[in-house]
Design a protein around this motif. Structure first.
Motif, short mmCIF file in Angstrom:
data_model
loop_
_atom_site.label_atom_id
_atom_site.label_comp_id
_atom_site.label_asym_id
_atom_site.label_seq_id
_atom_site.Cartn_x
_atom_site.Cartn_y
_atom_site.Cartn_z
N ILE A 100 -1.17 -14.43 1.35
CA ILE A 100 -2.47 -13.74 1.00
C ILE A 100 -2.44 -12.70 -0.28
N ILE A 101 -1.95 -12.20 -0.23
CA ILE A 101 -2.52 -11.66 -1.61
C ILE A 101 -2.41 -11.94 -3.25
N ALA A 102 -1.22 -13.42 -3.26
CA ALA A 102 -1.95 -14.52 -4.46
C ALA A 102 -2.69 -15.57 -4.12
N GLU A 103 -2.84 -15.42 -2.99
CA GLU A 103 -4.29 -16.60 -2.28
C GLU A 103 -5.83 -15.52 -2.40
N ARG A 104 -5.77 -14.81 -2.88
CA ARG A 104 -7.02 -13.58 -2.63
C ARG A 104 -7.85 -14.24 -1.62
N ASP A 105 -9.14 -14.38 -2.07
CA ASP A 105 -9.84 -14.52 -0.90
C ASP A 105 -9.87 -16.21 -1.11
N ARG A 106 -9.43 -16.70 -1.39
CA ARG A 106 -9.17 -18.33 -0.37
C ARG A 106 -7.77 -18.44 -0.05
N LYS A 446 -5.63 6.39 -6.32
CA LYS A 446 -5.15 6.28 -7.72
C LYS A 446 -5.71 7.79 -8.14
N GLU A 447 -6.69 8.37 -7.34
CA GLU A 447 -7.21 9.70 -7.75
C GLU A 447 -6.05 10.68 -7.31
N ARG A 448 -5.22 10.79 -6.29
CA ARG A 448 -4.28 11.39 -6.13
C ARG A 448 -3.18 11.07 -5.60
N THR A 449 -2.98 10.54 -6.68
CA THR A 449 -1.13 9.46 -6.67
C THR A 449 -0.96 9.34 -8.52
N GLY A 450 -2.34 8.88 -8.57
CA GLY A 450 -2.19 8.18 -9.84
C GLY A 450 -1.29 7.00 -9.57
N PHE A 451 -1.34 6.45 -8.78
CA PHE A 451 -0.91 4.66 -7.89
C PHE A 451 -2.01 3.78 -8.37
N ASP A 452 -2.30 3.20 -8.36
CA ASP A 452 -3.95 2.02 -9.00
C ASP A 452 -3.49 0.61 -7.49
N PRO A 453 -3.58 0.78 -6.44
CA PRO A 453 -3.52 -0.57 -5.48
C PRO A 453 -4.52 -1.68 -6.12
N GLU A 454 -5.02 -1.43 -6.34
CA GLU A 454 -5.82 -2.64 -7.75
C GLU A 454 -4.90 -3.27 -8.62
N LYS A 455 -4.87 -2.46 -9.11
CA LYS A 455 -3.45 -3.64 -9.94
C LYS A 455 -2.34 -4.36 -8.82
N ASP A 456 -1.61 -4.63 -9.53
CA ASP A 456 -0.36 -6.23 -9.26
C ASP A 456 1.17 -5.88 -8.50
N PHE A 457 1.65 -5.12 -7.48
CA PHE A 457 2.07 -4.07 -7.07
C PHE A 457 3.41 -4.89 -6.31
N THR A 458 4.01 -5.00 -5.48
CA THR A 458 5.06 -5.23 -4.64
C THR A 458 5.84 -4.22 -3.39
N ALA A 459 5.91 -4.12 -2.46
CA ALA A 459 6.39 -3.32 -1.85
C ALA A 459 7.95 -4.24 -0.35
N ASP A 460 8.42 -2.37 -0.29
CA ASP A 460 8.87 -3.26 0.92
C ASP A 460 8.72 -3.50 2.17
N VAL A 461 7.96 -4.69 2.58
CA VAL A 461 7.10 -4.53 3.52
C VAL A 461 8.13 -4.79 4.92
N SER A 462 9.10 -4.78 5.44
CA SER A 462 10.02 -4.16 5.94
C SER A 462 9.83 -3.19 6.60
N LEU A 463 9.57 -1.93 5.77
CA LEU A 463 9.31 -0.46 6.02
C LEU A 463 8.03 -0.42 7.22
N LEU A 464 7.66 -1.80 8.17
CA LEU A 464 6.36 -1.26 8.71
C LEU A 464 6.63 -1.71 9.75
N VAL A 534 -4.85 -7.21 3.97
CA VAL A 534 -6.04 -7.54 4.76
C VAL A 534 -7.62 -7.28 4.08
N ARG A 535 -7.76 -6.80 2.89
CA ARG A 535 -8.77 -7.05 2.68
C ARG A 535 -9.57 -8.16 1.76
N GLU A 536 -7.75 -8.82 1.50
CA GLU A 536 -8.11 -10.41 1.36
C GLU A 536 -8.52 -11.25 2.38
#
Length: 553
Positions: A100-106, A446-464, A534-536
């Motif tokens: 989803i994140i790779a394909e964006r709004d498509r 971004k404001e609170r943690t300095g981490f900007d989710p708008e930029k590309d990043f990866t995450a460990d989905v297994s934590l969900l 979800v946003r994409e």
RNA sequence: GUCCCCGUAGCUCAGCAGGAUAGAGCGCGAGAUUCCUAAUCUCGAGGUCGGCGGUUCAAAUCCGCCCGGGGACACCA
């Protein structure tokens, strides 16, 4: 995605029961209606029960072990009378989110536009007045259906058929001319069945201002009327284009009915039918044998006075579309044309096209409601609310969304108060708020943690691991299939349902969990990663519908 | 008269190429905010899926008949 998994299920089951091959088309693999029934459910066992002469439940039990070997499934359960419920593995969901994140709004869109060429003709309003609500609904439905065809891999041409020949235009000219004359002679007679709207007076005033001398100098009244007609038509057509643009609808082809006649296409089409032996004369008129192709009776194409019927023009128009070589064509029509379809289909079949080459989507009436009361409109009296006025009052997104809430073939009650309401009751705000909320969370992150989710990043989905997270991922994974289904069944209104449900699942998640947990950065990133997906997905749906993804509300 | 569409909760409607306990929103009743937007969320009451038959392991969904509502049946466009 479902298709890939269906293949995997089939090939696994095939090892045990080769008969499954023949049942392929009837086998369903779908999102179960209740969450506890897993991520996917299939009815294979029910279908195999008959040829195997066993109970569905037994068959399901026998299939279970083979499916357990498929790596995408983390769990396989047999339930009910023989349903097989499948639970997808963490790894599968990781892939879904990444995709989803790779394909964006498509998200989920066909990568290659190689399924064929399609023509969708819609709106096609007479250029004799402003667009009304019915046209607006047709515009939205036609445009969104076109988007859907593109989504599943077709190349689409959007076409507007301009009815610029015949009596309607003549009447338009008479009406404008009369209003023009009335400026100097208030008693100048206005045609009985003329267009009474104020826009006619406006056009007349415009002509009076710039073309007074020219028109008055025309000796021949007919000539003056034609001049008025032509001028008014051009002006109204421009306005129609603007109105459509307000809805975000644009066309590739503007096809003039008049050119159809002047270019000899009518003769050409009739000649084609004649060569096929489908044309004959009776009672001084010329008929086409549409009854041979399913119409109740034959139809006149040339009246006994020698003029063409409207049907003749339509035959030529569709013959032209036929020669353009589309894989299929779609006509979006007002439901009042329902009875007209069999004859058009008959004549198109006579061209030698496949059964479903011509398809039609009917648009039912739109009724406006305000303060709980219906706003009655009368076109004849010139009293109606135009599409533009509605868009100006409630906004484009609301108009588009509301036009897509019901199957186009059912009556639609448009509640202006609801469309204006800024609350949960208004579904437009509800879905847009979901998008805005995610944007807001990202800004806050971004404001609170300095981490900007708008930029590309990866995450460990297994934590969900939360139930709400699994439910959300499950629904996300099914969205491309749901959109595809809407496209194929020609039901663009399903998009609002899909969007609403996704928004609803997100709002639930939002209200029950925190995303910005500073103590566990890995979990925070995983959750933000999910939100990004979800946003994409929301943006994909918004793009298809033509709704703005607002970032702040 | 022939044909088409519709009939699902008080209201507006989803669901209908058969599948698990028929859904949503509104309205009604009760709740949630020291915390990323409460334009949000949770819980509750509310149904002979118009009626009767049929097909099927399974019918709101398919078939037939009936009742009720709307529409189409032009040498109009």
């Amino acid at each position: 995605m479902k298709e890939e998994l269906k293949e995997k299920i089939l090939s696994a089951v095939e090892k045990k029961f080769p008969q499954v091959k023949e049942l392929k088309d009837k086998i369903k693999v779908e999102l179960p209606k209740e969450d506890r029934f897993g991520d996917l459910a299939t009815n294979v066992a029910f279908l195999l029960a008959k040829p195997l002469r066993k109970k569905p439940l037994e068959v399901a039990q026998e299939i279970k072990p083979v499916l357990q070997e498929v790596k995408e499934f983390s769990k396989v359960e047999v339930a009910g009378a023989g349903f097989i419920n499948l639970f997808l593995s963490e790894d599968y969901y990781r892939q879904v989110l990444e995709r989803i994140i790779a394909e964006r709004d498509r998200y989920g869109e066909a990568k290659e536009k190689n399924r064929g060429r399609v023509n969708v003709e819609f709106v096609s309003a007479n250029p004799t007045g402003p667009l009304h609500l019915g046209h607006g609904r047709g515009a939205v439905v036609g445009n969104v259906q076109s988007n859907l065809y593109e989504y599943i891999g077709y190349t689409v041409e959007r076409e507007f058929y301009i009815n610029d020949a015949g009596n309607q235009i003549k009447k338009l000219g008479e009406s404008v001319y009369a209003r023009f004359r009335q400026i100097e002679e208030p008693d100048y007679p206005f045609p009985e069945d003329g267009y009474k709207g104020d826009y006619i007076k406006e056009i007349a005033r415009h002509l009076y201002k710039y073309e007074r001398e020219k028109i008055l100098s025309m000796v021949d009244r007919e000539q003056a009327v034609d001049f008025c007609a032509e001028f008014a038509k051009e002006m109204l057509l421009e306005r129609i284009k603007e109105d459509l643009k307000l809805l975000g609808v644009e066309f590739d082809i503007w096809f003039s009915e008049r050119k159809l006649y002047s270019s000899g296409k009518v003769e050409e089409a009739l000649q084609f039918l004649k060569e096929k032996g489908l044309v004959y004369e009776k009672e001084g008129a010329v008929w086409v044998k549409t009854s041979l192709y399913g119409d109740d009776k034959d139809r006149v194409v040339i009246k006994s006075d020698g003029s063409y019927t409207y049907f003749a023009g339509d035959i030529a128009y569709h013959y032209d579309k036929f020669k353009r070589g589309y894989d299929f064509i779609v006509n979006v029509w007002g439901a009042d044309h329902h009875g007209y379809f069999p004859r058009l289909k008959a004549v198109v079949m006579a061209f030698g096209v496949p059964e479903d080459w011509i398809r039609v989507i009917f648009i039912q009436l739109v009724k406006l409601f305000k303060n709980g009361q219906e706003i009655k409109m009368s076109k004849r009296a010139g009293k109606f609310i135009t599409l533009r006025e509605l868009v100006e009052e409630v906004g484009r997104d609301a108009v588009v969304y509301f036009f897509l809430t019901k199957d186009s073939n059912t009556h639609l009650n448009f509640d202006i108060d609801l469309a204006l309401e800024k609350s949960a009751e208004n579904p437009v705000y509800y879905v847009q708020y979901a998008h805005a909320r995610i944007c807001s969370v990202f800004r806050e992150a971004k404001e609170r943690t300095g981490f900007d989710p708008e930029k590309d990043f990866t995450a460990d989905v297994s934590l969900l691991k939360e139930e709400a997270e699994r439910v959300l991922m499950k629904y996300l994974s099914s969205i491309p299939d749901l959109i595809r289904e809407a496209a194929e069944k020609q039901q663009p209104h399903k998009l609002t349902q899909i969007t609403y449900r996704l928004a609803s699942e997100f709002h639930y998640y939002y209200n029950h969990f925190k995303f910005l947990t500073t103590d566990d950065e890995r979990l925070m990133k995983a959750r933000l990663y999910l939100l990004k997906a979800v946003r994409e997905a929301l943006r994909t749906l918004f793009r298809l519908m033509g709704i703005t993804p607002v970032e702040r509300m």
